[in-house]
Design a protein around this motif. Structure first.
Motif, PDB file in Angstrom:
ATOM      1  N   ASN A 127       0.827  -1.204   0.000  1.00 32.79           N
ATOM      2  CA  ASN A 127       0.000   0.000   0.000  1.00 32.79           C
ATOM      3  C   ASN A 127       0.865   1.259   0.000  1.00 32.79           C
ATOM      4  N   LEU A 128       0.315   2.326  -0.524  1.00 34.96           N
ATOM      5  CA  LEU A 128       0.947   3.638  -0.457  1.00 34.96           C
ATOM      6  C   LEU A 128       0.094   4.532   0.439  1.00 34.96           C
ATOM      7  N   ARG A 129       0.732   5.463   1.116  1.00 39.73           N
ATOM      8  CA  ARG A 129       0.007   6.364   2.014  1.00 39.73           C
ATOM      9  C   ARG A 129       0.339   7.809   1.678  1.00 39.73           C
ATOM     10  N   ILE A 130      -0.706   8.631   1.601  1.00 36.03           N
ATOM     11  CA  ILE A 130      -0.526  10.053   1.367  1.00 36.03           C
ATOM     12  C   ILE A 130      -1.429  10.835   2.323  1.00 36.03           C
ATOM     13  N   LYS A 131      -1.144  12.119   2.467  1.00 34.47           N
ATOM     14  CA  LYS A 131      -1.957  12.997   3.303  1.00 34.47           C
ATOM     15  C   LYS A 131      -2.553  14.076   2.405  1.00 34.47           C
ATOM     16  N   VAL A 132      -3.847  14.303   2.539  1.00 33.30           N
ATOM     17  CA  VAL A 132      -4.530  15.328   1.748  1.00 33.30           C
ATOM     18  C   VAL A 132      -5.084  16.389   2.689  1.00 33.30           C
ATOM     19  N   LYS A 133      -4.701  17.654   2.461  1.00 32.04           N
ATOM     20  CA  LYS A 133      -5.185  18.755   3.279  1.00 32.04           C
ATOM     21  C   LYS A 133      -6.459  19.332   2.662  1.00 32.04           C
ATOM     22  N   LEU A 134      -7.463  19.555   3.520  1.00 29.21           N
ATOM     23  CA  LEU A 134      -8.748  20.064   3.053  1.00 29.21           C
ATOM     24  C   LEU A 134      -9.144  21.305   3.851  1.00 29.21           C
ATOM     25  N   ILE A 147      -3.799   4.636   0.516  1.00 33.45           N
ATOM     26  CA  ILE A 147      -4.452   5.050   1.757  1.00 33.45           C
ATOM     27  C   ILE A 147      -4.321   6.567   1.879  1.00 33.45           C
ATOM     28  N   VAL A 148      -5.462   7.247   1.991  1.00 32.48           N
ATOM     29  CA  VAL A 148      -5.502   8.712   2.006  1.00 32.48           C
ATOM     30  C   VAL A 148      -5.896   9.184   3.400  1.00 32.48           C
ATOM     31  N   ALA A 149      -4.968   9.858   4.087  1.00 36.11           N
ATOM     32  CA  ALA A 149      -5.247  10.408   5.417  1.00 36.11           C
ATOM     33  C   ALA A 149      -5.719  11.854   5.272  1.00 36.11           C
ATOM     34  N   ILE A 150      -6.821  12.178   5.939  1.00 38.68           N
ATOM     35  CA  ILE A 150      -7.413  13.515   5.854  1.00 38.68           C
ATOM     36  C   ILE A 150      -6.798  14.441   6.904  1.00 38.68           C
ATOM     37  N   GLU A 151      -6.380  15.625   6.468  1.00 39.33           N
ATOM     38  CA  GLU A 151      -5.892  16.651   7.397  1.00 39.33           C
ATOM     39  C   GLU A 151      -6.712  17.923   7.174  1.00 39.33           C
TER      40      GLU A 151
END
Length: 373
Positions: A124-131, A248-252
């Protein structure tokens, strides 16, 4: 409507990690494809149990599910041909992720996936997306550039001689209960059943190269800071005929300049002058989707909380919107000129300036209680 994960495994919300694992193993054994050949209903129950275990065995996912239900892991296909967590597991997912539940890929004589070759899954790959708060309130589609491993052109494979292409090696152990057969992942091919025959010079030892890809992610309205979404098949490729991992997208959440979030509700501090509080005034309030005009009555008191229904954040469970709570703060001037000072001095004993709260006026503690109820 999807079934409740606790109901699927036959447990309660208070079940601990060991009880969750035991309940899943019991269901998996009962509905395993090797034990129920050709039974589509049993296979579906086998998948449901694995999906439930995937969430409930992870403390963070379990907490999100307990709070938001299935909506915590759904919201669109994300451009990945599947969905977020809980978006329909296949047999390859189950045996690649939960093989240890069955004792290394099998249990008591049942093989992992009908005894055939088990397709490996890429990492899996993991990234962080700022909203922004506005994006969270409305939902948004984000396009992000991801550097992922893909299989290089010109790579060829041959059957692994250790497992003869099965991806697993079988072991027979003599016990007091008789001969027990178990399966484990092949140490040579890692479970793919194939090893590299030839590869181009720019590929790594597994025949992979790094490549940038733009991935579209559909983010539903109402997500919270720290929530993780899954875009299926947008992680790294797996060697041979394996299936790609997930993104995998982590929400910030980006902090808003004026609004403070509390679940689905928003809070706004409104400062008004003493004169405005006495005379009453109309004010423009910063809401998540633009400004809202409100009217303050004459003689409004500092600490008053005005509730604007439905002007908050949408519930991720589609239960409607939260509210916008406007906290009124009367600003007391710190410096006065001579004329202003004389005016207030002359009214120190005036009955209109003497504090006289009405019995219906709530105390500070009652207001706080109402705010959180």
């Amino acid at each position: 409507m999807k079934k409740d994960f606790y109901e699927i495994l036959g447990i309660t919300k208070s079940a601990n990690e060991a009880e969750i694992k035991k309940a899943y193993r019991k269901k998996a054994i009962e509905f395993h494809p090797d034990k129920n050949p050709g039974d589509a209903a049993a296979e579906e129950k086998f998948k449901e149990a694995a999906e439930a275990y995937e969430v409930l065995s992870d403390a963070q996912k379990k907490a999100q599910y307990d709070r938001f239900g299935h909506q915590a892991f759904e919201g669109g296909n994300g451009g990945g041909g599947g969905g977020f967590h809980g978006g329909g597991m296949n047999m390859d997912d189950i045996f690649s992720q939960f093989g240890d539940i069955f004792g290394g890929g099998g249990f008591g004589g049942f093989g992992g996936g009908g005894g055939g070759q088990r397709r490996t899954k890429g990492s899996n790959l993991r990234i962080k997306v700022k909203l922004t708060l506005e994006e969270i309130a409305n939902g948004v589609e984000k396009k992000v550039k991801v550097k992922r491993k893909i299989q290089a052109q010109g790579v060829s494979y041959k059957t692994c001689s250790t497992c003869n292409g099965q991806g697993q090696v079988m072991r027979v152990t003599n016990t007091i209960l008789g001969r027990m057969q178990s399966a484990s992942t092949c140490p040579t091919c890692g479970g793919s059943g194939q090893i590299i025959e030839k590869k181009p010079a720019n590929a790594d030892a597994q025949g992979m190269i790094l490549e940038d890809e733009t991935v579209s992610i559909k983010i539903p309205a109402g997500v919270v800071d720290g929530m993780q979404l899954k875009v299926s098949n947008k992680g790294n490729d797996a060697p041979g005929n394996g299936i790609p991992g997930d993104l995998i997208v982590a929400i910030e959440e980006i902090e808003h300049e004026f609004l403070k979030r509390e679940g689905e509700n928003l809070h706004y501090d409104l400062y008004i002058s003493f004169a405005e509080a006495v005379l009453g005034v109309s004010k423009d309030i910063e809401a998540v989707n633009g400004k809202v005009r409100i009217k303050l009555e004459e003689g409004i008191q500092s600490g008053k909380i005005l509730r604007l229904k439905g002007k908050g954040i949408p519930s991720i469970n589609s239960y409607g919107n939260g509210d916008l709570l406007v906290h009124v703060n009367v600003w007391t001037p710190k410096t006065l000129n001579k004329e202003q000072k004389q005016f207030f001095e002359s009214n120190l004993s005036n009955e209109n300036f003497v504090p006289s709260p009405e019995k219906s006026e709530k105390s500070f503690f009652e207001k706080v209680k109402d705010m959180f109820s």
